[in-house]
Design a protein around this motif. Structure first.
Motif, PDB file in Angstrom:
ATOM      1  N   LEU A   1       0.517  -1.285   0.064  1.00 29.94           N
ATOM      2  CA  LEU A   1      -0.183   0.068  -0.006  1.00 29.94           C
ATOM      3  C   LEU A   1       0.794   1.165   0.003  1.00 29.94           C
ATOM      4  O   LEU A   1       0.610   2.144  -0.869  1.00 29.94           O
ATOM      5  CB  LEU A   1      -1.214   0.085   1.090  1.00 29.94           C
ATOM      6  N   GLU A   2       2.106   1.461   0.807  1.00 26.21           N
ATOM      7  CA  GLU A   2       2.737   2.542   0.855  1.00 26.21           C
ATOM      8  C   GLU A   2       3.523   2.770  -0.375  1.00 26.21           C
ATOM      9  O   GLU A   2       3.460   3.896  -0.924  1.00 26.21           O
ATOM     10  CB  GLU A   2       3.792   2.152   2.059  1.00 26.21           C
ATOM     11  N   GLN A   3       4.234   1.711  -1.003  1.00 29.88           N
ATOM     12  CA  GLN A   3       4.683   1.685  -2.273  1.00 29.88           C
ATOM     13  C   GLN A   3       3.747   2.270  -3.537  1.00 29.88           C
ATOM     14  O   GLN A   3       4.242   2.758  -4.241  1.00 29.88           O
ATOM     15  CB  GLN A   3       5.406   0.570  -2.686  1.00 29.88           C
ATOM     16  N   THR A   4       2.702   1.718  -3.401  1.00 24.11           N
ATOM     17  CA  THR A   4       1.689   2.133  -4.411  1.00 24.11           C
ATOM     18  C   THR A   4       1.343   3.503  -4.286  1.00 24.11           C
ATOM     19  O   THR A   4       1.124   4.310  -5.662  1.00 24.11           O
ATOM     20  CB  THR A   4       0.417   1.144  -4.427  1.00 24.11           C
ATOM     21  N   THR A   5       1.137   3.965  -3.101  1.00 19.11           N
ATOM     22  CA  THR A   5       0.867   5.275  -3.032  1.00 19.11           C
ATOM     23  C   THR A   5       1.940   6.376  -3.428  1.00 19.11           C
ATOM     24  O   THR A   5       1.823   7.239  -4.064  1.00 19.11           O
ATOM     25  CB  THR A   5       0.691   5.654  -1.374  1.00 19.11           C
ATOM     26  N   ALA A   6       3.268   5.900  -2.923  1.00 21.38           N
ATOM     27  CA  ALA A   6       4.374   6.635  -3.602  1.00 21.38           C
ATOM     28  C   ALA A   6       4.374   6.591  -4.846  1.00 21.38           C
ATOM     29  O   ALA A   6       4.998   7.551  -5.608  1.00 21.38           O
ATOM     30  CB  ALA A   6       5.611   6.128  -2.838  1.00 21.38           C
ATOM     31  N   LEU A   7       4.349   5.481  -5.795  1.00 19.26           N
ATOM     32  CA  LEU A   7       4.367   5.058  -7.053  1.00 19.26           C
ATOM     33  C   LEU A   7       3.369   6.014  -7.826  1.00 19.26           C
ATOM     34  O   LEU A   7       3.813   7.045  -8.535  1.00 19.26           O
ATOM     35  CB  LEU A   7       4.116   3.749  -7.531  1.00 19.26           C
ATOM     36  N   ASN A   8       2.198   6.239  -7.428  1.00 18.10           N
ATOM     37  CA  ASN A   8       1.084   6.929  -7.913  1.00 18.10           C
ATOM     38  C   ASN A   8       1.588   8.530  -7.699  1.00 18.10           C
ATOM     39  O   ASN A   8       1.515   9.166  -9.024  1.00 18.10           O
ATOM     40  CB  ASN A   8      -0.231   6.821  -7.464  1.00 18.10           C
ATOM     41  N   GLU A   9       2.062   8.990  -6.555  1.00 16.53           N
ATOM     42  CA  GLU A   9       2.207  10.394  -6.527  1.00 16.53           C
ATOM     43  C   GLU A   9       3.539  10.896  -7.225  1.00 16.53           C
ATOM     44  O   GLU A   9       3.611  11.800  -7.871  1.00 16.53           O
ATOM     45  CB  GLU A   9       2.576  10.666  -5.042  1.00 16.53           C
ATOM     46  N   ALA A  10       4.607   9.697  -7.414  1.00 15.75           N
ATOM     47  CA  ALA A  10       5.813  10.084  -8.151  1.00 15.75           C
ATOM     48  C   ALA A  10       5.456  10.175  -9.560  1.00 15.75           C
ATOM     49  O   ALA A  10       5.932  11.135 -10.452  1.00 15.75           O
ATOM     50  CB  ALA A  10       6.611   9.073  -8.053  1.00 15.75           C
ATOM     51  N   TYR A  11       4.352   9.425 -10.057  1.00 17.58           N
ATOM     52  CA  TYR A  11       4.202   9.315 -11.438  1.00 17.58           C
ATOM     53  C   TYR A  11       3.324  10.766 -11.870  1.00 17.58           C
ATOM     54  O   TYR A  11       3.632  11.181 -12.899  1.00 17.58           O
ATOM     55  CB  TYR A  11       3.205   8.305 -11.752  1.00 17.58           C
ATOM     56  N   ARG A  12       2.345  11.118 -11.006  1.00 14.37           N
ATOM     57  CA  ARG A  12       1.364  12.369 -11.261  1.00 14.37           C
ATOM     58  C   ARG A  12       2.630  13.321 -11.410  1.00 14.37           C
ATOM     59  O   ARG A  12       2.272  14.293 -12.060  1.00 14.37           O
ATOM     60  CB  ARG A  12       0.391  12.650 -10.115  1.00 14.37           C
ATOM     61  N   THR A  13       3.648  13.428 -10.343  1.00 11.72           N
ATOM     62  CA  THR A  13       4.237  14.644 -10.259  1.00 11.72           C
ATOM     63  C   THR A  13       5.347  14.706 -11.452  1.00 11.72           C
ATOM     64  O   THR A  13       5.600  15.616 -12.170  1.00 11.72           O
ATOM     65  CB  THR A  13       5.211  14.429  -9.175  1.00 11.72           C
ATOM     66  N   LEU A  14       6.087  13.519 -12.060  1.00 12.24           N
ATOM     67  CA  LEU A  14       7.081  13.835 -12.747  1.00 12.24           C
ATOM     68  C   LEU A  14       6.556  13.585 -14.454  1.00 12.24           C
ATOM     69  O   LEU A  14       7.374  14.053 -15.039  1.00 12.24           O
ATOM     70  CB  LEU A  14       8.078  12.310 -12.823  1.00 12.24           C
ATOM     71  N   LYS A  15       5.438  13.115 -14.485  1.00  7.39           N
ATOM     72  CA  LYS A  15       5.007  13.293 -15.738  1.00  7.39           C
ATOM     73  C   LYS A  15       4.354  14.795 -16.381  1.00  7.39           C
ATOM     74  O   LYS A  15       4.133  14.726 -17.386  1.00  7.39           O
ATOM     75  CB  LYS A  15       3.530  12.254 -16.253  1.00  7.39           C
ATOM     76  N   ASP A  16       4.216  15.415 -15.201  1.00  2.06           N
ATOM     77  CA  ASP A  16       3.598  16.944 -15.690  1.00  2.06           C
ATOM     78  C   ASP A  16       4.707  17.824 -15.431  1.00  2.06           C
ATOM     79  O   ASP A  16       5.329  17.887 -14.466  1.00  2.06           O
ATOM     80  CB  ASP A  16       2.406  17.229 -14.688  1.00  2.06           C
TER      81      ASP A  16
END
Length: 210
Positions: free
Chosen positions: A76-91
């Motif tokens: 759960l922790e890694q999934t949350t971190a992954l989603n946040e990282a992706y949203r940030t870096l793709k924009d």
């Protein structure tokens, strides 16, 4: 940070490169660490998207439904971190603000004090824009507000480009860090204001439609 299972260094990756077990998030891990990328403004978006899809499948909580409590929690922790990282870096804009934060300037903090440090010329421009938009809203002149939005969008794009150039240079010219951080901070301060301005115009448009 060492793997909880085999004691090998994980390097901030979601899975231990030695034993393959899901890893704990190390203190200070960045969004770039999630994808094993070097911090920088320019990002290979197709590669980012490919890694995101692969990691999303590997980290999905359903894959750890029969695992022990620690691995379920880490999923759960890694999934949350992954989603946040992706949203940030793709924009491009979010990525720029995040990179600036890594260099010690968080423009989202209420006590950042950015307005006091912004050039006086820009602060005067902000006042004029605000007054002009308030005038258009007061008279319900949507056409005027939309014309202003077109101009501000161009200025927002220009400011982001300026910030990107400064952030790129940061990784090439360490001796100019203070100067370049200040330049990026001022440019992103403008981006933030222009974004809020455009949000106000959108709200005005919605009200006009109703």
């Amino acid at each position: 940070m060492k793997c909880w299972n085999c004691e090998k260094e994980t390097g901030g990756r979601p899975f231990c490169p030695a034993c393959g077990k899901i890893s704990a998030r190390p203190p200070g891990a960045t969004h770039f660490d999630v994808f094993a990328m070097r911090p920088g403004y320019d990002v290979d978006i197709p590669s980012l998207e490919r890694q995101f899809r692969e990691l999303s499948l590997k980290l999905h909580p359903d894959r750890f439904a029969q695992a022990d409590a620690r691995e379920r929690r880490l999923s759960l922790e890694q999934t949350t971190a992954l989603n946040e990282a992706y949203r940030t870096l793709k924009d491009p804009s979010r990525r720029a603000f995040y990179l600036l934060k890594l260099h010690g300037v968080d423009l989202d903090r209420e006590d950042a004090g950015t307005q006091q440090e912004m050039p006086q010329e820009f602060l005067e421009e902000v006042i004029e824009l605000r007054e002009e938009l308030e005038g258009a809203m007061h008279t319900k002149d949507l056409t005027r507000a939309q014309a202003m939005a077109v101009d501000v969008t161009a200025r927002q794009r220009e400011a982001l480009h300026e910030a990107a150039d400064a952030l790129r240079a940061l990784h090439l010219e360490d001796h100019r860090e203070e100067e370049l951080v200040k330049k990026a901070s001022h440019a992103l301060g403008r981006v933030r204001y222009f974004t809020r301005f455009l949000e106000q115009v959108e709200e005005f448009e919605e009200e006009a439609v109703v």
